[in-house]
Motif scaffolding. Structure first.
Motif, PDB file in Angstrom:
ATOM      1  N   VAL A 208       0.843  -1.195   0.000  1.00 55.03           N
ATOM      2  CA  VAL A 208       0.000   0.000   0.000  1.00 55.03           C
ATOM      3  C   VAL A 208       0.879   1.246   0.000  1.00 55.03           C
ATOM      4  N   ALA A 209       1.979   1.216   0.751  1.00 60.54           N
ATOM      5  CA  ALA A 209       2.909   2.356   0.751  1.00 60.54           C
ATOM      6  C   ALA A 209       3.700   2.406  -0.548  1.00 60.54           C
ATOM      7  N   GLY A 210       4.358   1.302  -0.890  1.00 55.83           N
ATOM      8  CA  GLY A 210       5.212   1.283  -2.069  1.00 55.83           C
ATOM      9  C   GLY A 210       4.460   1.354  -3.382  1.00 55.83           C
ATOM     10  N   GLY A 211       3.189   0.959  -3.377  1.00 58.06           N
ATOM     11  CA  GLY A 211       2.419   0.949  -4.616  1.00 58.06           C
ATOM     12  C   GLY A 211       1.590   2.190  -4.860  1.00 58.06           C
ATOM     13  N   THR A 212       1.459   3.050  -3.836  1.00 60.43           N
ATOM     14  CA  THR A 212       0.627   4.252  -4.000  1.00 60.43           C
ATOM     15  C   THR A 212       1.400   5.548  -3.842  1.00 60.43           C
ATOM     16  N   ASN A 213       2.597   5.478  -3.223  1.00 57.63           N
ATOM     17  CA  ASN A 213       3.412   6.680  -2.975  1.00 57.63           C
ATOM     18  C   ASN A 213       2.722   7.691  -2.076  1.00 57.63           C
ATOM     19  N   LYS A 214       1.855   7.206  -1.192  1.00 55.09           N
ATOM     20  CA  LYS A 214       1.174   8.090  -0.241  1.00 55.09           C
ATOM     21  C   LYS A 214       2.013   8.190   1.036  1.00 55.09           C
ATOM     22  N   PRO A 215       1.879   9.294   1.792  1.00 58.48           N
ATOM     23  CA  PRO A 215       2.547   9.401   3.091  1.00 58.48           C
ATOM     24  C   PRO A 215       1.962   8.412   4.091  1.00 58.48           C
ATOM     25  N   ALA A 216       2.680   8.190   5.192  1.00 61.48           N
ATOM     26  CA  ALA A 216       2.340   7.123   6.141  1.00 61.48           C
ATOM     27  C   ALA A 216       0.917   7.229   6.669  1.00 61.48           C
ATOM     28  N   ALA A 217       0.468   8.428   7.013  1.00 62.64           N
ATOM     29  CA  ALA A 217      -0.881   8.577   7.570  1.00 62.64           C
ATOM     30  C   ALA A 217      -1.932   8.182   6.543  1.00 62.64           C
ATOM     31  N   GLU A 218      -1.725   8.566   5.291  1.00 59.76           N
ATOM     32  CA  GLU A 218      -2.680   8.217   4.240  1.00 59.76           C
ATOM     33  C   GLU A 218      -2.637   6.722   3.943  1.00 59.76           C
ATOM     34  N   VAL A 219      -1.440   6.146   3.988  1.00 57.80           N
ATOM     35  CA  VAL A 219      -1.301   4.702   3.790  1.00 57.80           C
ATOM     36  C   VAL A 219      -2.069   3.950   4.865  1.00 57.80           C
ATOM     37  N   ALA A 220      -1.957   4.395   6.111  1.00 54.79           N
ATOM     38  CA  ALA A 220      -2.691   3.758   7.210  1.00 54.79           C
ATOM     39  C   ALA A 220      -4.198   3.845   6.988  1.00 54.79           C
ATOM     40  N   ARG A 221      -4.663   5.014   6.533  1.00 59.13           N
ATOM     41  CA  ARG A 221      -6.102   5.185   6.285  1.00 59.13           C
ATOM     42  C   ARG A 221      -6.572   4.246   5.183  1.00 59.13           C
ATOM     43  N   LEU A 222      -5.811   4.156   4.087  1.00 57.99           N
ATOM     44  CA  LEU A 222      -6.192   3.288   2.978  1.00 57.99           C
ATOM     45  C   LEU A 222      -6.156   1.816   3.390  1.00 57.99           C
ATOM     46  N   GLY A 223      -5.146   1.447   4.163  1.00 61.47           N
ATOM     47  CA  GLY A 223      -5.078   0.073   4.653  1.00 61.47           C
ATOM     48  C   GLY A 223      -6.269  -0.276   5.517  1.00 61.47           C
ATOM     49  N   ASN A 224      -6.671   0.658   6.385  1.00 56.30           N
ATOM     50  CA  ASN A 224      -7.865   0.441   7.212  1.00 56.30           C
ATOM     51  C   ASN A 224      -9.113   0.283   6.349  1.00 56.30           C
TER      52      ASN A 224
ATOM     53  N   ARG B 240      -1.687 -15.321  14.606  1.00 56.05           N
ATOM     54  CA  ARG B 240      -0.503 -14.999  15.397  1.00 56.05           C
ATOM     55  C   ARG B 240      -0.238 -13.499  15.429  1.00 56.05           C
ATOM     56  N   LEU B 241      -0.534 -12.824  14.333  1.00 53.22           N
ATOM     57  CA  LEU B 241      -0.340 -11.378  14.266  1.00 53.22           C
ATOM     58  C   LEU B 241      -1.394 -10.605  15.049  1.00 53.22           C
ATOM     59  N   GLY B 242      -2.457 -11.292  15.447  1.00 55.57           N
ATOM     60  CA  GLY B 242      -3.541 -10.620  16.154  1.00 55.57           C
ATOM     61  C   GLY B 242      -4.452  -9.828  15.242  1.00 55.57           C
ATOM     62  N   LEU B 243      -4.446 -10.138  13.949  1.00 54.13           N
ATOM     63  CA  LEU B 243      -5.225  -9.355  12.991  1.00 54.13           C
ATOM     64  C   LEU B 243      -6.729  -9.501  13.188  1.00 54.13           C
ATOM     65  N   PHE B 244      -7.168 -10.658  13.637  1.00 55.73           N
ATOM     66  CA  PHE B 244      -8.605 -10.844  13.823  1.00 55.73           C
ATOM     67  C   PHE B 244      -9.124  -9.977  14.965  1.00 55.73           C
ATOM     68  N   GLU B 245      -8.277  -9.742  15.971  1.00 51.69           N
ATOM     69  CA  GLU B 245      -8.686  -8.913  17.102  1.00 51.69           C
ATOM     70  C   GLU B 245      -8.434  -7.426  16.841  1.00 51.69           C
ATOM     71  N   ARG B 246      -7.337  -7.121  16.120  1.00 52.59           N
ATOM     72  CA  ARG B 246      -6.944  -5.727  15.887  1.00 52.59           C
ATOM     73  C   ARG B 246      -6.584  -5.529  14.409  1.00 52.59           C
ATOM     74  N   PRO B 247      -7.572  -5.504  13.542  1.00 55.60           N
ATOM     75  CA  PRO B 247      -7.274  -5.380  12.103  1.00 55.60           C
ATOM     76  C   PRO B 247      -6.895  -3.971  11.664  1.00 55.60           C
ATOM     77  N   TYR B 248      -7.255  -2.971  12.468  1.00 51.17           N
ATOM     78  CA  TYR B 248      -7.034  -1.577  12.068  1.00 51.17           C
ATOM     79  C   TYR B 248      -5.871  -0.980  12.862  1.00 51.17           C
ATOM     80  N   VAL B 249      -5.285   0.076  12.319  1.00 52.43           N
ATOM     81  CA  VAL B 249      -4.204   0.771  13.009  1.00 52.43           C
ATOM     82  C   VAL B 249      -4.635   2.201  13.308  1.00 52.43           C
ATOM     83  N   GLU B 250      -4.046   2.761  14.338  1.00 52.38           N
ATOM     84  CA  GLU B 250      -4.256   4.168  14.643  1.00 52.38           C
ATOM     85  C   GLU B 250      -3.527   5.017  13.596  1.00 52.38           C
ATOM     86  N   ILE B 251      -4.202   6.007  13.043  1.00 49.25           N
ATOM     87  CA  ILE B 251      -3.561   6.881  12.061  1.00 49.25           C
ATOM     88  C   ILE B 251      -2.475   7.685  12.788  1.00 49.25           C
TER      89      ILE B 251
END
Length: 380
Positions: free
Chosen positions: A53-69, A339-350
């Motif tokens: 998402v970061a390397g393929g869109t060239n967006k800054p980190a906050a925008e990458v986090a939003r798109l990933g969410n 193991r990554l805990g993705l089912f419990e915490r799939p989203y990240v804080e921007i």
């Protein structure tokens, strides 16, 4: 294991196959938000990973986090089973992103002779990946480079097995942290022979005896698995003694899993499974190529589906590939997500501007020291 088994019994064949591959982030994001038609077509039955998402869109980190969410929200709320994806990024010497810090290349890091400094660098890489929502780092390169004609020496820690192992272990520890729950999966690549190709030509065959293979080339990978808990491995593009690595049961089942006790993910190099047909010419059928890779123990096809898609589905329908191989690979992908805990915490804080600024300050401090320590002055 119970949660994995429960999910497997609920999945259709297409939902299982969907967990074995990835799609490019820019395929889902032609503009500022997800394209509804594209996302339904590409990941409507779920997906194993999302490529960069970061390397393929060239967006800054906050925008990458939003798109990933946004991608995770679709998978959880709009697909039948609600299985989140693992987002991966390249991170050999810093996260490959528009605002990512560029550290010394691995060959420069090796010249410091300081694993603790490499681990500190990798810790900042982990923090930047976490800030953007990525959970799978396609690094470190653990290959030994012994032909100066090869054009990718700078990605390696050099020619010495012990130095490469020490630096690779340090990188893995820094990126993966204390545990995978909430952390990052590191990927040791490329198993094996990537750095000793015939004639120095990238992707060319690797010619080596058993002693060099087992005692030298495999040593950094074994160290990373046994002492640092490396959670992902990537096959090399090349063939060794005529057998393409992406189809080698000896490498990934016998040595990696049975002898070393590895229980993580094996993720293909980009387009590596298709290359069983286009580069190695061992089959002209992508369904057969998928069967060979699954039999070898390759769990994920990156960066996008080719063989692990309609060709695999047809091969399953025709009885040319055993569904048990698919179930085995899907189970490992699901286990990694649990193991990554993705089912419990799939989203990240921007991340806030202050958090990014603090991260950048840490990167600059460590990056400056890494660069200073890597300088080698020679006197004639």
């Amino acid at each position: 294991d119970d949660r994995v088994a429960d999910l497997l019994t609920s999945m259709t064949v297409r939902e299982k196959i969907a967990q074995l591959g990835s799609v490019w982030s820019f395929e889902l994001l032609p503009a500022e938000h997800l394209d509804a038609e594209r996302i339904a077509r590409l990941i409507g039955e779920g997906i194993g990973e999302i490529s960069r998402v970061a390397g393929g869109t060239n967006k800054p980190a906050a925008e990458v986090a939003r798109l990933g969410n946004e991608i995770q929200r679709y998978l959880i709320e709009e697909t039948r089973l609600g299985i989140p994806a693992i987002l991966h990024e390249e991170s050999l010497h810093g996260v490959l992103a528009s605002d990512g810090f560029v550290f010394q290349q691995a060959i420069g890091a090796a010249a410091t002779w300081d694993p603790a400094l490499v681990e500190a660098m990798a810790e900042t890489i982990r923090r930047r990946l976490q800030a953007s929502g990525a959970r799978h780092a396609l690094a470190p390169v653990l290959d030994l480079a012994r032909d100066p004609r090869w054009g990718r020496i700078e990605e390696t820690y050099g020619e010495d097995p012990y130095l490469a192992a020490a630096m690779g272990v340090a990188y893995v520890r820094g990126v993966q942290g204390a545990g995978l729950d909430g952390g990052i999966i590191a990927t040791g690549k490329h198993l094996i022979g990537h750095g000793v190709p015939e004639g120095g030509l990238n992707q060319a065959p690797a010619h080596m005896g058993r002693r060099e293979l087992l005692g030298d080339q495999l040593f950094p990978f074994e160290a990373a698995v046994r002492t640092a808990g490396l959670a992902s491995v990537m096959p090399a593009y090349c063939d060794v003694d005529g057998l393409p690595c992406h189809a080698s049961t000896e490498l990934f089942r016998t040595i990696l899993r049975e002898e070393w006790g590895f229980d993580g993910l094996v993720a293909s190099d980009y387009d590596g499974i298709r290359m069983l047909s286009t580069l190695h010419h061992i089959t002209d059928d992508l369904g057969a190529a998928a069967g060979l890779a699954l039999a070898a123990g390759v769990d994920l096809e990156l960066p996008k589906f080719a063989a692990y898609a309609e060709p695999l589905e047809r091969a399953l329908e025709e009885g040319r590939v055993d569904i048990a191989l698919v179930d085995e690979a899907v189970a490992r992908v699901l286990r990694a997500k649990f193991r990554l805990g993705l089912f419990e915490r799939p989203y990240v804080e921007i991340p806030s501007a202050d958090e990014i600024e603090a991260l950048e300050a840490s990167e600059r401090t460590i990056g400056r020291e890494l660069a200073r320590r890597s300088i080698v002055l020679t006197v004639n």
